[in-house]
Design a protein around this motif. Structure first.
Motif, PDB file in Angstrom:
ATOM      1  N   UNK A 184      45.147  46.189  52.342  1.00 42.70           N
ATOM      2  CA  UNK A 184      44.172  46.009  53.406  1.00 42.70           C
ATOM      3  C   UNK A 184      44.052  47.306  54.192  1.00 42.70           C
ATOM      4  N   UNK A 219      52.052  35.338  53.646  1.00 45.50           N
ATOM      5  CA  UNK A 219      51.896  36.679  53.133  1.00 45.50           C
ATOM      6  C   UNK A 219      52.823  37.584  53.939  1.00 45.50           C
ATOM      7  N   UNK A 222      48.541  42.981  47.689  1.00 40.76           N
ATOM      8  CA  UNK A 222      47.259  43.245  48.327  1.00 40.76           C
ATOM      9  C   UNK A 222      47.308  44.572  49.076  1.00 40.76           C
ATOM     10  N   UNK A 260      46.782  39.822  41.198  1.00 37.53           N
ATOM     11  CA  UNK A 260      47.404  38.510  41.043  1.00 37.53           C
ATOM     12  C   UNK A 260      48.676  38.580  40.200  1.00 37.53           C
ATOM     13  N   UNK A 304      41.856  43.456  41.144  1.00 34.54           N
ATOM     14  CA  UNK A 304      40.473  43.093  41.387  1.00 34.54           C
ATOM     15  C   UNK A 304      40.035  43.642  42.732  1.00 34.54           C
ATOM     16  N   UNK A 326      40.171  36.058  40.405  1.00 35.07           N
ATOM     17  CA  UNK A 326      41.273  37.007  40.293  1.00 35.07           C
ATOM     18  C   UNK A 326      42.515  36.541  41.032  1.00 35.07           C
ATOM     19  N   UNK A 327      42.446  35.409  41.719  1.00 34.68           N
ATOM     20  CA  UNK A 327      43.608  34.946  42.462  1.00 34.68           C
ATOM     21  C   UNK A 327      43.228  34.556  43.874  1.00 34.68           C
ATOM     22  N   UNK A 328      44.183  34.651  44.765  1.00 39.48           N
ATOM     23  CA  UNK A 328      43.906  34.289  46.154  1.00 39.48           C
ATOM     24  C   UNK A 328      44.134  35.482  47.054  1.00 39.48           C
ATOM     25  N   UNK A 329      43.482  35.459  48.200  1.00 42.24           N
ATOM     26  CA  UNK A 329      43.662  36.527  49.182  1.00 42.24           C
ATOM     27  C   UNK A 329      43.323  35.980  50.553  1.00 42.24           C
ATOM     28  N   UNK A 330      43.727  36.700  51.569  1.00 41.21           N
ATOM     29  CA  UNK A 330      43.431  36.324  52.944  1.00 41.21           C
ATOM     30  C   UNK A 330      42.220  37.073  53.447  1.00 41.21           C
ATOM     31  N   UNK A 340      42.877  31.648  53.689  1.00 42.69           N
ATOM     32  CA  UNK A 340      43.141  31.988  52.299  1.00 42.69           C
ATOM     33  C   UNK A 340      42.004  31.467  51.449  1.00 42.69           C
ATOM     34  N   UNK A 341      41.492  32.349  50.591  1.00 43.39           N
ATOM     35  CA  UNK A 341      40.418  31.895  49.716  1.00 43.39           C
ATOM     36  C   UNK A 341      40.768  32.148  48.265  1.00 43.39           C
ATOM     37  N   UNK A 342      40.097  31.408  47.389  1.00 44.99           N
ATOM     38  CA  UNK A 342      40.310  31.509  45.945  1.00 44.99           C
ATOM     39  C   UNK A 342      39.198  32.340  45.310  1.00 44.99           C
ATOM     40  N   UNK A 343      39.591  33.083  44.293  1.00 49.38           N
ATOM     41  CA  UNK A 343      38.599  33.753  43.464  1.00 49.38           C
ATOM     42  C   UNK A 343      39.135  33.714  42.038  1.00 49.38           C
TER      43      UNK A 343
END
Lengths: 116, 113
Positions: B35, B102, B33, B50, B56, A100-104, A95-98
């Motif tokens: 993918x 998730x 999300x 978010x 984004x 705009x939020x977090x994502x995997x 999981x990373x931060x940006x």
């Protein structure tokens, strides 16, 4: 930059063998989460485990165990006494931060084939 | 059952056609999300959101657009489908920190001919 590397593309074992799936990650975050997901032939993604960067205690859950080592940026997954039902693609994720939020971010996966 | 629902499950498009993939979650998650999964490539993030009204770009956003007008829905649009967009698309949701995990939908298999 964030990156997850699963160097093993495919692994084949015979039932009852132990197998370890490797995962190496890169991140600049000081706080992060790591995940393992399983994707059986049916295609769905099944959550297996989550680890945060503060918890290096290794975990065992039945036939599954995980080895998290920050010093080597590795989060490896071991199946003990493998079974045919363990045949699947296994993904490691970070999981990373940006802003705009977090994502995997996922590794490319390791396909495990267990034969009887 | 609570979770993430994707529709349709399968779709075949002709090159140049447009369509919208739908995703709905009933867990009151703020983050959602999209993918795509291609052989040997793992899952790559297309877009994420978010919160309601914010989106984004992820790793591979070109050729796609998204919409998050309601908290429970996250739509992925293909304006002019191309064969390179043939893939399996997964929608996911999470609470903001992602600590719990998730939750993924069952996927949409899209073929563009």
């Amino acid at each position: 930059a964030q990156k997850v590397t699963q160097a093993q593309t495919e692994i084949s074992v015979v039932e009852k063998e132990d197998v370890t799936l490797d995962c190496v990650y890169e991140t600049r975050d000081t706080t992060y989460y790591l995940f393992w997901y399983k994707q059986p032939p049916s295609g769905e993604l099944v959550f297996l485990i989550r680890r945060n960067s503060f918890d290096e205690q290794n975990e065992i859950s039945g036939r599954y165990s995980w080895n998290f080592q920050k010093s080597t940026s590795s989060f490896n997954f071991t199946i003990t006494a493998s079974q045919v039902v363990d045949s699947a693609v296994y993904f490691c994720a970070l999981r990373y931060w940006s802003q705009a939020g977090t994502a995997l971010i996922f590794g490319k996966g390791t396909t495990l084939s267990v034969s009887s | 059952n609570a979770g993430v629902t994707q529709t349709p499950k399968f779709q075949v498009l002709k090159t140049g056609q447009s369509m919208t993939l739908q995703c709905a979650q009933d867990m009151n998650h703020n983050s959602m999300y999209w993918y795509r999964q291609d052989p040997g490539m793992g899952l790559r993030l297309i877009y994420y959101s978010a919160s309601e009204g914010t989106t984004d770009k992820g790793e591979v956003p070109d050729g796609y657009n998204v919409s998050r007008l309601k908290k429970q829905n996250f739509l992925l649009g293909l304006e002019s489908a191309a064969p390179s967009q043939t893939s399996v698309y997964f929608c996911a949701s999470s609470e903001p920190t992602g600590r719990i995990g998730y939750t993924f939908g069952s996927g949409t298999r899209l073929t563009v001919v």
